[in-house]
Design a protein around this motif. Structure first.
Motif, PDB file in Angstrom:
ATOM      1  N   GLY A  69       0.752  -1.379  -0.082  1.00  0.00           N
ATOM      2  CA  GLY A  69       0.134  -0.012  -0.014  1.00  0.00           C
ATOM      3  C   GLY A  69       0.837   1.230  -0.096  1.00  0.00           C
ATOM      4  N   ALA A  72       2.466   1.864  -3.356  1.00  0.00           N
ATOM      5  CA  ALA A  72       1.426   2.283  -4.461  1.00  0.00           C
ATOM      6  C   ALA A  72       1.302   3.726  -4.465  1.00  0.00           C
ATOM      7  CB  ALA A  72       0.092   1.477  -4.062  1.00  0.00           C
ATOM      8  N   ALA A  73       1.341   4.169  -3.218  1.00  0.00           N
ATOM      9  CA  ALA A  73       1.144   5.744  -2.662  1.00  0.00           C
ATOM     10  C   ALA A  73       2.462   6.297  -3.530  1.00  0.00           C
ATOM     11  CB  ALA A  73       1.217   5.819  -1.546  1.00  0.00           C
ATOM     12  N   THR A  81      -4.221   6.368  -4.474  1.00  0.00           N
ATOM     13  CA  THR A  81      -4.203   5.538  -3.690  1.00  0.00           C
ATOM     14  C   THR A  81      -5.112   5.589  -2.448  1.00  0.00           C
ATOM     15  OG1 THR A  81      -1.813   5.217  -4.054  1.00  0.00           O
ATOM     16  CG2 THR A  81      -2.374   3.907  -2.090  1.00  0.00           C
ATOM     17  N   MET A 118      -4.085   0.514   2.161  1.00  0.00           N
ATOM     18  CA  MET A 118      -3.946   1.514   1.091  1.00  0.00           C
ATOM     19  C   MET A 118      -4.020   2.817   1.726  1.00  0.00           C
ATOM     20  SD  MET A 118      -6.083  -0.419  -1.854  1.00  0.00           S
ATOM     21  CE  MET A 118      -5.689   0.873  -3.158  1.00  0.00           C
ATOM     22  N   ALA A 122      -1.088   6.156   2.940  1.00  0.00           N
ATOM     23  CA  ALA A 122      -1.278   7.097   2.013  1.00  0.00           C
ATOM     24  C   ALA A 122      -1.570   8.543   2.799  1.00  0.00           C
ATOM     25  CB  ALA A 122      -2.426   7.105   1.024  1.00  0.00           C
ATOM     26  N   THR A 195       1.663   9.507 -12.507  1.00  0.00           N
ATOM     27  CA  THR A 195       2.145   8.159 -12.435  1.00  0.00           C
ATOM     28  C   THR A 195       3.349   7.947 -12.622  1.00  0.00           C
ATOM     29  OG1 THR A 195      -0.179   7.375 -12.609  1.00  0.00           O
ATOM     30  CG2 THR A 195       1.440   5.906 -12.718  1.00  0.00           C
TER      31      THR A 195
END
Length: 468
Positions: A69, A72-73, A81, A118, A122, A195
């Motif tokens: 998680g 992903a951030a 996220t 997640m 974040a 991204t």
């Protein structure tokens, strides 16, 4: 100029409120359903073993998926996220609230924990990237820490009130409208980021997640099966082996590792995470075992025990908000050392409580001291563990810090519960008598005082504060 400053201040307040609300909801849902478990069992026909997974399923995926998680951030941005985590969390809450079979509720709680994994890193990434000035960042950490701590404390009270007034289903369903509001707030207040064109380290993600999940799963089973049993030894050994493989993959084979091991060369990150592991056991000793002492020794109901811990929760919130702005001026060592002294005094006092103790002298006084220590140390440790690394790794650094606290809490709970049970069993009059249980909890509080001393010792490794 004044109008621009006012708009910036308003946006900063909205971002901080969003981060605090998300953290409050994540921590709240780890405990809010506990009081509702008897109603859940009656309605859905859970077995006693299966019922435990309503709680453990959430904690398992929450702890196990925190590192992916956090990464992903970093790769997709804190905004994406956080919104994705809120959506998953809210959808799982809806499914759990409408569940008509035990399997559906357990699956929903597993997915809910994934959404929380997640959201939590974040929110830290949002704070680290939105508040760059040290004083403002310290205040933000204080507010975020207080929100999480209060979320943990409000769980028992809110769960009891909602279950009694409405239904256990609303313990989960209430997340749906709140999640929708927070999604809108995130989309309005957080800036979109590009991204990063970088693939996720799947080997690292699988081995790291599976290793943490197996380790936490094995540790959680120790209270029921004993440390030497197969259901505990097998998952713990498998988890440790997977974590060794994970470390080797990240160090040697991953082109773009999920968790760059170079982060541990940053002294504050390495020491801060080590201290968070110790802190997890201290927090468990405070909130979990003092609640059990009130219920099993003093004869309080679950709701009364929640009310009994409210003064400590207020003390924690006030201390965290007051102490955090001092961090840029004092550095991390003084808050950690003072907090450790409060742990030693508070837990030492708690260890003297017995079956004939009153609430005011046996519980209230010492828990206020411990709560003040938590208010001093928790935001300090989170700031130390997350603010010295590169901004491009803010998500994984936040995930690592929260994973350390969660794993420390899981191991602390298992070890302290085993110690308390063994001490109670050695007492005369039966291991379930108030006197025997009080003896077990006394040992827990003495061990927690020792953890406070260990925290102080490790705290001496923190970088010295440089004025100016």
């Amino acid at each position: 100029m004044t109008g621009t400053a006012t708009r910036r201040a308003g946006l900063a307040w909205m971002i901080l409120s969003l981060a605090c609300a998300c953290q409050f909801m994540v921590i709240l849902d780890a405990s809010i359903i506990n009081v509702a478990l008897p109603s859940v069992r009656r309605d859905l026909g859970f077995t006693p073993t299966g019922l435990a997974w309503v709680v453990n399923g959430y904690l398992l995926t929450f702890a196990g998926l925190m590192l992916p998680g956090g990464r992903a951030a970093d790769l997709f941005g804190p905004r994406r996220t956080l919104v994705a985590g809120l959506f998953v969390f809210s959808a799982a809450s809806l499914a759990g609230g409408l569940a008509t079979a035990p399997e559906v509720l357990v699956a929903a709680r597993l997915v809910q924990g994934a959404g929380a994994a997640m959201m939590a890193p974040a929110t830290l990434a949002v704070i680290n990237t939105s508040f760059t000035e040290p004083g403002a960042r310290a205040k933000a950490f204080g507010a975020w820490s207080a929100a999480g701590g209060v979320g943990g404390m409000v769980g028992a009270l809110a769960g009891g009130a909602i279950t009694t007034g409405l239904s256990w289903r609303w313990v989960l369903l209430i997340n749906v409208p709140i999640g929708a509001v927070l999604i809108v707030a995130a989309l309005l207040s957080l800036a979109a980021t590009r991204t990063r064109r970088q693939s996720l380290d799947l080997t690292g993600a699988v081995t790291g997640t599976a290793g943490l999940a197996a380790l936490v799963y094995g540790v959680m089973g120790s209270a029921d099966h004993g440390w030497s049993s197969g259901p505990v030894v097998g998952p713990v050994v498998a988890g440790l082996l997977l974590l060794v493989v994970f470390t080797a993959v990240e160090a040697r084979f991953a082109t773009r590792p999920m968790m760059p091991l170079r982060l541990f060369r940053v002294r504050a990150v390495a020491v801060g995470n080590g201290m968070l592991l110790l802190f997890g056991g201290i927090a468990i000793a405070m909130w979990y075992f003092t609640s059990l002492f009130q219920q099993n020794v003093l004869g309080f109901s679950a709701l009364q025990a929640g009310l009994g811990q409210t003064p400590a929760a207020v003390m924690f919130m006030v201390t965290a908000r007051w102490a955090a702005p001092l961090l840029p001026r004092t550095g991390p060592r003084p808050p950690v050392l003072i907090g450790s002294a409060l742990f030693l005094a508070g837990f030492g006092w708690l260890s003297l409580a017995h079956a004939g103790s009153g609430y005011v002298t046996g519980v209230l006084g010492p828990t206020l001291l411990v709560a003040a220590g938590i208010g001093l140390t928790f935001p300090t440790l989170m700031a130390v563990a997350t603010t010295d690394g590169p901004e491009s790794d803010a998500g994984i650094i936040g995930g690592l810090a929260q994973t350390a606290g969660q794993v420390g809490g899981a191991i602390g709970l298992a070890v302290l519960a085993t110690a308390a049970g063994a001490r109670a069993a050695s007492e005369g009059g039966g291991s379930s008598s108030p006197a025997a249980l009080a003896a077990g909890y006394s040992l827990v509080f003495l061990v927690a005082a020792g953890l406070g001393l260990a925290l102080a010792a490790v705290g001496l490794l923190l970088p010295r504060h440089r004025r100016g």
